[in-house]
Design a protein around this motif. Sequence first.
Motif, PDB file in Angstrom:
ATOM      1  N   GLY A 123       0.794  -1.220   0.000  1.00 11.94           N
ATOM      2  CA  GLY A 123       0.000   0.000   0.000  1.00 11.94           C
ATOM      3  C   GLY A 123       0.828   1.272   0.000  1.00 11.94           C
ATOM      4  O   GLY A 123       0.291   2.351   0.230  1.00 11.94           O
ATOM      5  N   SER A 124       2.122   1.158  -0.285  1.00 11.32           N
ATOM      6  CA  SER A 124       2.867   2.414  -0.347  1.00 11.32           C
ATOM      7  C   SER A 124       3.156   2.780  -1.802  1.00 11.32           C
ATOM      8  O   SER A 124       3.221   1.920  -2.683  1.00 11.32           O
ATOM      9  N   VAL A 125       3.300   4.076  -2.057  1.00 11.21           N
ATOM     10  CA  VAL A 125       3.502   4.557  -3.414  1.00 11.21           C
ATOM     11  C   VAL A 125       4.965   4.381  -3.792  1.00 11.21           C
ATOM     12  O   VAL A 125       5.857   4.886  -3.113  1.00 11.21           O
ATOM     13  N   ARG A 126       5.243   3.661  -4.870  1.00 13.30           N
ATOM     14  CA  ARG A 126       6.610   3.447  -5.313  1.00 13.30           C
ATOM     15  C   ARG A 126       7.088   4.601  -6.171  1.00 13.30           C
ATOM     16  O   ARG A 126       8.223   5.035  -6.092  1.00 13.30           O
ATOM     17  N   GLN A 127       6.208   5.085  -7.027  1.00 13.09           N
ATOM     18  CA  GLN A 127       6.617   6.179  -7.903  1.00 13.09           C
ATOM     19  C   GLN A 127       5.394   6.983  -8.281  1.00 13.09           C
ATOM     20  O   GLN A 127       4.312   6.446  -8.504  1.00 13.09           O
ATOM     21  N   LEU A 128       5.554   8.280  -8.327  1.00 17.06           N
ATOM     22  CA  LEU A 128       4.472   9.170  -8.697  1.00 17.06           C
ATOM     23  C   LEU A 128       4.980  10.073  -9.802  1.00 17.06           C
ATOM     24  O   LEU A 128       5.995  10.741  -9.644  1.00 17.06           O
ATOM     25  N   GLY A 129       4.312  10.048 -10.939  1.00 24.65           N
ATOM     26  CA  GLY A 129       4.797  10.898 -12.020  1.00 24.65           C
ATOM     27  C   GLY A 129       3.876  10.829 -13.212  1.00 24.65           C
ATOM     28  O   GLY A 129       2.871  10.112 -13.207  1.00 24.65           O
ATOM     29  N   THR A 130       4.221  11.590 -14.259  1.00 26.46           N
ATOM     30  CA  THR A 130       3.421  11.547 -15.470  1.00 26.46           C
ATOM     31  C   THR A 130       3.667  10.204 -16.153  1.00 26.46           C
ATOM     32  O   THR A 130       4.675   9.544 -15.901  1.00 26.46           O
ATOM     33  N   PRO A 131       2.739   9.800 -17.017  1.00 24.90           N
ATOM     34  CA  PRO A 131       2.926   8.535 -17.722  1.00 24.90           C
ATOM     35  C   PRO A 131       4.266   8.477 -18.454  1.00 24.90           C
ATOM     36  O   PRO A 131       4.929   7.450 -18.448  1.00 24.90           O
ATOM     37  N   GLU A 132       4.685   9.615 -19.035  1.00 22.68           N
ATOM     38  CA  GLU A 132       5.944   9.630 -19.775  1.00 22.68           C
ATOM     39  C   GLU A 132       7.128   9.400 -18.833  1.00 22.68           C
ATOM     40  O   GLU A 132       8.015   8.602 -19.114  1.00 22.68           O
ATOM     41  N   GLU A 133       7.107  10.105 -17.702  1.00 24.19           N
ATOM     42  CA  GLU A 133       8.187   9.941 -16.726  1.00 24.19           C
ATOM     43  C   GLU A 133       8.297   8.495 -16.281  1.00 24.19           C
ATOM     44  O   GLU A 133       9.388   7.932 -16.200  1.00 24.19           O
ATOM     45  N   LEU A 134       7.134   7.917 -16.011  1.00 23.08           N
ATOM     46  CA  LEU A 134       7.127   6.534 -15.530  1.00 23.08           C
ATOM     47  C   LEU A 134       7.677   5.589 -16.583  1.00 23.08           C
ATOM     48  O   LEU A 134       8.456   4.681 -16.279  1.00 23.08           O
ATOM     49  N   SER A 135       7.265   5.792 -17.843  1.00 24.43           N
ATOM     50  CA  SER A 135       7.729   4.885 -18.888  1.00 24.43           C
ATOM     51  C   SER A 135       9.217   5.053 -19.132  1.00 24.43           C
ATOM     52  O   SER A 135       9.927   4.074 -19.357  1.00 24.43           O
ATOM     53  N   ARG A 136       9.673   6.302 -19.078  1.00 22.93           N
ATOM     54  CA  ARG A 136      11.070   6.529 -19.424  1.00 22.93           C
ATOM     55  C   ARG A 136      12.011   6.203 -18.286  1.00 22.93           C
ATOM     56  O   ARG A 136      13.139   5.793 -18.507  1.00 22.93           O
ATOM     57  N   ASN A 137      11.520   6.395 -17.084  1.00 21.62           N
ATOM     58  CA  ASN A 137      12.441   6.212 -15.962  1.00 21.62           C
ATOM     59  C   ASN A 137      11.796   5.541 -14.757  1.00 21.62           C
ATOM     60  O   ASN A 137      11.579   6.162 -13.730  1.00 21.62           O
ATOM     61  N   PRO A 138      11.477   4.250 -14.879  1.00 21.10           N
ATOM     62  CA  PRO A 138      10.904   3.555 -13.719  1.00 21.10           C
ATOM     63  C   PRO A 138      11.956   3.440 -12.628  1.00 21.10           C
ATOM     64  O   PRO A 138      13.071   3.003 -12.909  1.00 21.10           O
ATOM     65  N   VAL A 139      11.577   3.845 -11.393  1.00 19.40           N
ATOM     66  CA  VAL A 139      12.594   3.914 -10.346  1.00 19.40           C
ATOM     67  C   VAL A 139      13.078   2.549  -9.887  1.00 19.40           C
ATOM     68  O   VAL A 139      14.186   2.413  -9.407  1.00 19.40           O
ATOM     69  N   ASP A 140      12.221   1.549  -9.949  1.00 25.41           N
ATOM     70  CA  ASP A 140      12.692   0.244  -9.493  1.00 25.41           C
ATOM     71  C   ASP A 140      12.085  -0.867 -10.343  1.00 25.41           C
ATOM     72  O   ASP A 140      11.252  -0.615 -11.209  1.00 25.41           O
ATOM     73  N   SER A 141      12.503  -2.081 -10.062  1.00 32.45           N
ATOM     74  CA  SER A 141      12.063  -3.196 -10.898  1.00 32.45           C
ATOM     75  C   SER A 141      10.567  -3.428 -10.767  1.00 32.45           C
ATOM     76  O   SER A 141       9.914  -3.889 -11.696  1.00 32.45           O
ATOM     77  N   PHE A 142       9.990  -3.070  -9.595  1.00 32.56           N
ATOM     78  CA  PHE A 142       8.551  -3.249  -9.410  1.00 32.56           C
ATOM     79  C   PHE A 142       7.781  -2.391 -10.411  1.00 32.56           C
ATOM     80  O   PHE A 142       6.901  -2.863 -11.127  1.00 32.56           O
ATOM     81  N   VAL A 143       8.140  -1.114 -10.451  1.00 33.51           N
ATOM     82  CA  VAL A 143       7.470  -0.197 -11.375  1.00 33.51           C
ATOM     83  C   VAL A 143       7.726  -0.645 -12.812  1.00 33.51           C
ATOM     84  O   VAL A 143       6.827  -0.662 -13.647  1.00 33.51           O
ATOM     85  N   TYR A 144       8.948  -1.037 -13.080  1.00 39.37           N
ATOM     86  CA  TYR A 144       9.309  -1.477 -14.433  1.00 39.37           C
ATOM     87  C   TYR A 144       8.422  -2.641 -14.858  1.00 39.37           C
ATOM     88  O   TYR A 144       7.840  -2.625 -15.940  1.00 39.37           O
ATOM     89  N   ARG A 145       8.318  -3.627 -13.973  1.00 37.54           N
ATOM     90  CA  ARG A 145       7.496  -4.796 -14.310  1.00 37.54           C
ATOM     91  C   ARG A 145       6.043  -4.434 -14.453  1.00 37.54           C
ATOM     92  O   ARG A 145       5.327  -4.990 -15.282  1.00 37.54           O
ATOM     93  N   PHE A 146       5.587  -3.508 -13.620  1.00 36.77           N
ATOM     94  CA  PHE A 146       4.167  -3.211 -13.626  1.00 36.77           C
ATOM     95  C   PHE A 146       3.738  -2.477 -14.876  1.00 36.77           C
ATOM     96  O   PHE A 146       2.590  -2.550 -15.292  1.00 36.77           O
ATOM     97  N   LEU A 147       4.684  -1.770 -15.491  1.00 36.64           N
ATOM     98  CA  LEU A 147       4.300  -0.946 -16.638  1.00 36.64           C
ATOM     99  C   LEU A 147       4.307  -1.703 -17.949  1.00 36.64           C
ATOM    100  O   LEU A 147       3.936  -1.157 -18.980  1.00 36.64           O
TER     101      LEU A 147
END
Lengths: 369, 574
Positions: free
Chosen positions: A217-241
């Motif tokens: 339940g904690s937020v891993r990354q908060l950003g625009t869709p472009e930011e998230l796609s270009r620079n996922p902060v960790d493998s969790f975000v990367y996998r989720f996208l």
Amino acid sequence: MAEVRLDRITVQYGKKTAIGDFSLHVRDGECLTLLGPSPCGKTTVLRAIAGLAKLAGGDVTIGSRVVASKDRRIFIPPEKRNVGVVFQDYAVWPHMTVEANVLYPLKKRKVPREEAKEQVSDVLRQVRMADYAARMPFQLSGGQQQRVALARALVASQDVVLLDEPLTNLDANLREEMRFEIKRLQNETGVTVIYVTHDQDIALVISDRIAVMDKTGSVRQLGTPEELSRNPVDSFVYRFLGLSNFIAVEIVDGEMHVRDGSERIPFPYPVPSGMGSTSFYAACRPMDIALARAATDGGAGAGGALRGLVTRVIYLGNIYEYRVQVGDSEIRVQQDSYEAFRNGTFREGDACTLSIKNIRYYEDVEEVS
Amino acid sequence: MRAGQSLRGSELRRMEGSRFNTGQLLLVISTVILIITVVLPVAMIVYNVFFYKWSFDWSLFASMLTDPDNLAAMWNTVKISFLVTTLGTVVGLFFAWLIGRSDIPLKGLMKSLFVIPYMFPPFIGAMAWGLLLAPRSGYINKMFMALTGGRTPLFNINTLAGIVFVELCYYFPFVFIQVSGALERMDPTLEESARIAGANQMTVIRRITMPLVVPAIAAGAMLILISSLSHFGVPAILGFSNGIFTLPTKIYELIYRASGSFEGIRQGASLSILLVAVVVLALALQRRVLRTGRYDIIRGKSMRPMLIKLRGWKAPLLAVCFVFLAITVILPLFTIFGVGLLKAYGVPMKLANMTLNNFKYVLFESRMARDSIRNSFFLSITSAVITMLVGTMIAYVIVKIQPRGKGVLEVLGILPYSIPGIVLAVGVILTWSGAFYLNLYNTIWIILIAYIARYMAFSMKSASASLEQVHDSLEEASRTCGASHFESLLDVTLPLIRPGMVAGFFLIFLPAMRELTTSLLLYGPFTRTMGVAIYSINEEGYTVQACALAGVAIIIIVLGELLLRFVTRERRGQ
């Protein structure tokens, strides 16, 4: 229009903590998506904002009004929060016509009848349901019921509308259409939208910003869709996208190698800087890998390219998907079918070389669900 | 958020802080009503049996328990209900399977016909069978003796076997209805795949069909068991004259013989505790025996099942059905209306001896009979309305508000269901004839209170079922649209469960119209119900008038049943 602030909120169901110490600031007039695997507490966040769940800690502020605060013993009931909600199962009242459903919030707010009727027909036109005003819900399709629920939520509040996975139960075509519809309506009305989903395709299309949540339940990354796609902060975000490959690599003598092979396979890319240890993971999307035929002599590939063995070929219509064995790990590779046909498709058992674009490196690989 | 879902309801309603809100108000009212109508009578029974002038006194209960007459009554009760349950289950299962899974013709007709015994008040059935098979005067026995020229009757209905037979006729539909429903909802592909896998017809029935309907059989058998353990009417009408007592009739006799004295009521209360103990024991035993796995492969959808071809057996089995129906339904009906039309009991049943005078008498001339019809209507309608509203409220608290102590509410509401009517009547007498500065004895209100307690479980069950269909989000949606909890209840939940409430009304109204047991202990000079009037007119020997009134009761019940069908069909059509 209103901003929504969640200040270190905690919600418990019995003894179970659904979300703990959760903070989020939703800007006025934006569409923010809470994206995460189920269950990660994203629905609970919505319920806390709407007043359908009680806080065990923290504050919720909508606009300039504190609507719930544990410490200050404030709890404004849902009917007084002025928040529209679209439920996952739509919750269109089956005993009322479409018009009566949408009219209900205005009736409760004691809007004069004429004015209310006008507003209802306006919003029904916006969701393209004007012709169905006199229908009963059981005469409507899922998508139509969903529009009614959306219209009702928009009428209920010009400030904030919360949507709880409203597209999950729709078929693929309708889902695609509705996500643009929601975006269009949000642009037209300027209402603040908080959208909950586990579907990254929808999130990327409709959001101004996305908050990726994990299972705790904690937020891993908060950003625009472009930011998230270009620079996922960790493998969790990367996998989720999106679809992803993780190749375990390690640095030996200043060069990268695939870690889990019995033989030593060089991983011929520049060594990233700033990694904490010498073993880590290289992440890439299946579409970012190009396959080429390996030289038949069995020697090192041209320019020392990464070598693999095609183990499975799956034709997905517009895409050719290959499973390629590199060392002990299997890598998913996707190619545009048109290109694959032009370059010649691979068969199971073919040797190949892989060239990878847009590689990202992570210390570890997390399970998404 | 699946884990949180079950708790949501309580969250929403509990969170309105410390202020007194709609949810808490409903909870308090529900609890108070259940305590007054259900807990108090039970507590009064226990208190009056074990305490005498505020001190513990075990002697009364011990002496009642060792009285051989009482033990005989208990043994009779156990024997009768065991036989009725076993035979009723077999009969119900056989006909349910025959109609649900074979190619026997006239299914629709037979399905409705087989449910008729369920509507038939068993004590009226007992009256009819008494008229047919009483050892010397019964029509069938007289005919038999005339044919054989002997003096031995064909069958004496005033025996244990007779009581079992009559109860069986009217209780087998419990299993029939449950099993028919389960067979209808069962996915026929389950049976078909077994056939495809190579199993023959009998194997499919034994290994697939039977295990899948076991829960339905268990539910039906349990209904028969509880009903026959606490049943009063049939053993009272058929057993008294021959000195055969069951626990319920013994309780009645003790109180009746003591003509309402406190000692008699205390003795009755002691036996009541014994009866409740037997019921609870039977329930526990039954649950233990049938603790099989629950199967959820029974679907809501109705599909076309594979029908078993009866071939040469078709005609004989059809004949069995019709003979059975003729015996259980047509013969008693014919007897009641036939005798009701006779000029005097005992004259041959010929058209020349027929008259409508008896019906005229019970409908227009006899004050007692007229009063009883009016009382029954008043009691049934009032208790059905009150019980339906209160039951819906309690079900709402349990299903939607889900407070911490909801288990207690549930148990309190279902409790009277396993408490025999006669026991409830004893408790109501102990509670409402002055124990709490309020003496309702001999008034119609004491019967009303007993009816409300008795039928609360019915109404809670039907209201819970319709409330569970109303998804939580419907009410939450109206909250977020600006409606308060109370307004949401009024605008959304109530309209959605209204059809269920109407059906619930009839589910109480109909049994209340034919109620005998509870009213018989509670009636006063002017508060006879139809059941009581039929019973007492019959006991006084005015057989033809009793039959006429019974005929009137049957007509009212059938009309009510048809109305219920109409109401629920409309709902299904939506």
